[in-house]
Design a protein around this motif. Structure first.
Motif, PDB file in Angstrom:
ATOM      1  N   ASP A  15      -4.923  25.379  21.154  1.00  0.00           N
ATOM      2  CA  ASP A  15      -6.332  25.628  21.493  1.00  0.00           C
ATOM      3  C   ASP A  15      -7.228  24.844  20.541  1.00  0.00           C
ATOM      4  OD1 ASP A  15      -8.683  26.830  22.545  1.00  0.00           O
ATOM      5  OD2 ASP A  15      -7.575  28.647  22.976  1.00  0.00           O
ATOM      6  N   HIS A 203      -6.890  37.213  21.771  1.00  0.00           N
ATOM      7  CA  HIS A 203      -7.169  35.780  21.621  1.00  0.00           C
ATOM      8  C   HIS A 203      -8.650  35.655  21.936  1.00  0.00           C
ATOM      9  CE1 HIS A 203      -6.143  31.416  22.673  1.00  0.00           C
ATOM     10  NE2 HIS A 203      -7.345  31.567  23.174  1.00  0.00           N
ATOM     11  N   HIS A 205     -12.519  33.974  21.727  1.00  0.00           N
ATOM     12  CA  HIS A 205     -13.343  32.781  21.519  1.00  0.00           C
ATOM     13  C   HIS A 205     -14.688  33.179  20.924  1.00  0.00           C
ATOM     14  CE1 HIS A 205     -10.932  29.385  22.877  1.00  0.00           C
ATOM     15  NE2 HIS A 205     -10.269  30.306  23.553  1.00  0.00           N
TER      16      HIS A 205
HETATM   17 ZN    ZN Z   1      -8.303  29.988  24.267  1.00  0.00          ZN
END
Ligand code: ZN
Ligand code: KIV
Length: 514
Positions: A15, A203, A205
């Motif tokens: 990522d 996870h 952002h």
């Molecule tokens: Zn991601």
């Protein structure tokens, strides 16, 4: 009371690499992977094997090299993706396939154009396929924070039954709010009957600057894996930053019922390595790894610290790797000592010739500056491992003149495909003049997107590390160069980027075969 283990899943190489301009070569990924191994992360997500042959090779190289961490490859919930991921991970000591499909109404309707039942079916089939290759399968419900709760429960229950050991609930677009997101994780773990058969992961952002807060809230609500990146690198505003998660858990051990295995002293070296390779500088006031994170300016604070450190410091700088960058070597150090120090830093050269080049660069540098620090060696290693780029352009010599009140000018001598060329240009500053002179030979037509200079160590004899980012025809590449002379470092970084770009030099009558 013994604490649960929190699994640290690092996705800097996957990522993190999705940040525009942060793409890395295979060698650069390997150097970061070795540092992540020293940091002792539990899982390294090495890339997205199906994305390109380069990605496949990088995942394979990391899988073949790393022994102490699980190595994961991302794969869409699709047959070919999973086969490629499995093939790239063949040599891994602990392979993990991480497969995903979106579960939110907006993604299913517009992006996938699939019905929820089709998505469910595809998810289950993919997890079964991944389980036929490896024991360790992770499944992600992409855009989980915007997914319908009951549908999310159905998918999660079905993929656990199909063999997924880790269930990841990404806040893909950074929409979550800590209270709401944590509560969603807790509610899901309660509602899914076979939840005890899997580890729940998050996870997050950072679109609203809440990635770390959301991740920590999820941990307080039962998540036992966090996906994060060094320096918070990642798609758009980035991912949750590994160093902030780890140090929050450790510093507030009175609140968090978990512990990690991270060797925290390796955090700052990891941050510097990632920043150096990607060319993404770390802001000075960034928590944990920013240059000012432990600097006290106010007199009252300095006075307090001197009397009792804990008055103004909640962590010790040396615990996260802010050592006084150990003086290691000088101009009298021999090959064996230099090689040993490189090895301690986790740098391995592929051939004896590369080691010899590194040693010669070390000697040249030691002639210019008395003290060689670890950071200097890391920089030499980075420059020796020039990645996969063919070296068409090399700096032979340069002269840059800068007089107050006069237009700066530069003459550069380059080796272009083995032929020496000289060119001259004026510019707005000496660096601009050098870049223009180089462009006269290279005619790359590339646009300069970024130019950044960092002092590798302290003192005015420090090496300058320059990063440039060039763009041509939509392709973005980085170049790096280091030298005690800022102008030379700038020229080297520009040429490094041109070599990666594969720029075709200007034709000269004497070499064009006419
Ligand atoms: Zn991601
Ligand atoms: O942000 C996201 O949803 C992802 C998944 C592929 C895990 O990166």
């Amino acid at each position: 009371m013994s604490k649960d283990r929190l699994i640290i899943f690092d996705t800097t190489l996957r990522d993190g690499e999705q940040s525009p301009g942060a793409s890395m070569t295979k060698d650069e990924k390997l150097r970061i992977a070795r540092q992540l191994e020293r940091l002792n992360v539990d899982v390294i997500e090495a890339g997205f094997a199906i994305a390109s042959p380069g990605d496949f090779e990088a995942v394979k190289a990391v899988a073949d090299t790393i022994r102490e961490c699980s190595v994961a490859s991302l794969a869409r919930a699709a047959y070919k993706d999973i086969e490629q991921a499995a093939a790239a991970l063949k040599g891994a000591a602990r392979p993990r396939i991480h497969t995903f499909i979106a579960t939110s109404p907006i993604h299913m309707q517009y992006k996938l154009q699939m019905t929820p039942d089709q998505v469910l079916d595809q998810a289950v089939r993919s997890v079964r396929q991944a389980c036929s290759h490896v024991d360790d399968v992770e499944f992600s419900c992409e855009d989980a924070s915007r997914s319908d709760f009951d549908f999310l429960c159905r998918v999660v229950e079905a993929v656990i039954a199909a063999g997924a050991r880790t269930i990841n609930l990404p806040d893909t677009v950074g929409y979550g709010e800590p209270g709401e997101y944590g509560a969603r994780v807790a509610r899901l773990m309660q509602a899914v009957p076979n939840a005890d058969k899997a580890i729940f992961s998050v996870h997050c952002h950072n679109d609203l600057g809440l990635a770390v807060a959301n991740s920590l809230s999820a941990v307080l609500n039962g998540a036992r894996q966090v996906e994060c990146t060094i320096n918070g690198l990642g798609e758009r505003a980035g991912n949750a930053s590994l160093e902030e998660i780890v140090m929050a858990i450790r510093t507030r051990s009175d609140i968090f019922p978990v512990e990690t295995r991270i060797v925290t002293e390796e955090i700052v070296p990891a941050s510097r390595l990632v920043s150096g390779i990607t060319g993404f500088p770390v802001q000075p006031n960034k928590a944990i790894v920013g240059a000012n994170a432990f600097a006290h300016e106010a007199g009252i604070h300095q006075d307090g610290i001197l009397k009792h450190r804990e008055t103004y410091e909640i962590m010790r700088a040396q615990d996260v790797g802010w050592t006084n960058n150990r003086l290691v070597l000088g101009k009298h150090s021999g090959r064996a000592a230099v090689k040993a120090r490189f090895e301690e830093l986790g740098v391995r050269f592929d051939t004896p010739e590369e080691m010899e080049t590194a040693f010669q660069r070390f000697k040249e540098l030691a002639d210019k500056k008395h003290e060689i620090f670890d950071e200097d060696l890391q920089s030499i290693a980075g420059n020796v491992a020039t990645g996969d780029a063919e070296e068409r352009f090399r700096l032979v010599a340069l002269e840059a003149i800068s007089h107050t009140g006069e237009k700066p000018r530069a003459t550069v001598v380059l080796s272009v495909d083995g032929h020496e060329r000289s060119s001259f240009s004026e510019g707005d500053g000496p660096v601009d003049a050098v870049f223009r002179a180089i462009e006269q030979e290279a005619s790359s037509g590339a646009k300069l997107l970024l130019f950044s200079i960092n002092a590798i160590t302290t003192g005015t004899d420090s090496q300058a590390e320059v990063m440039v980012r060039l763009e041509r025809g939509g392709r973005i590449v980085n170049g790096a160069g280091a030298d005690t002379d800022i102008i030379v470092a700038s020229a080297k970084s520009y040429l490094d980027a041109l070599n990666t770009l594969g720029a075709a030099p200007r034709e000269h009558p004497q070499t064009s075969g006419i």
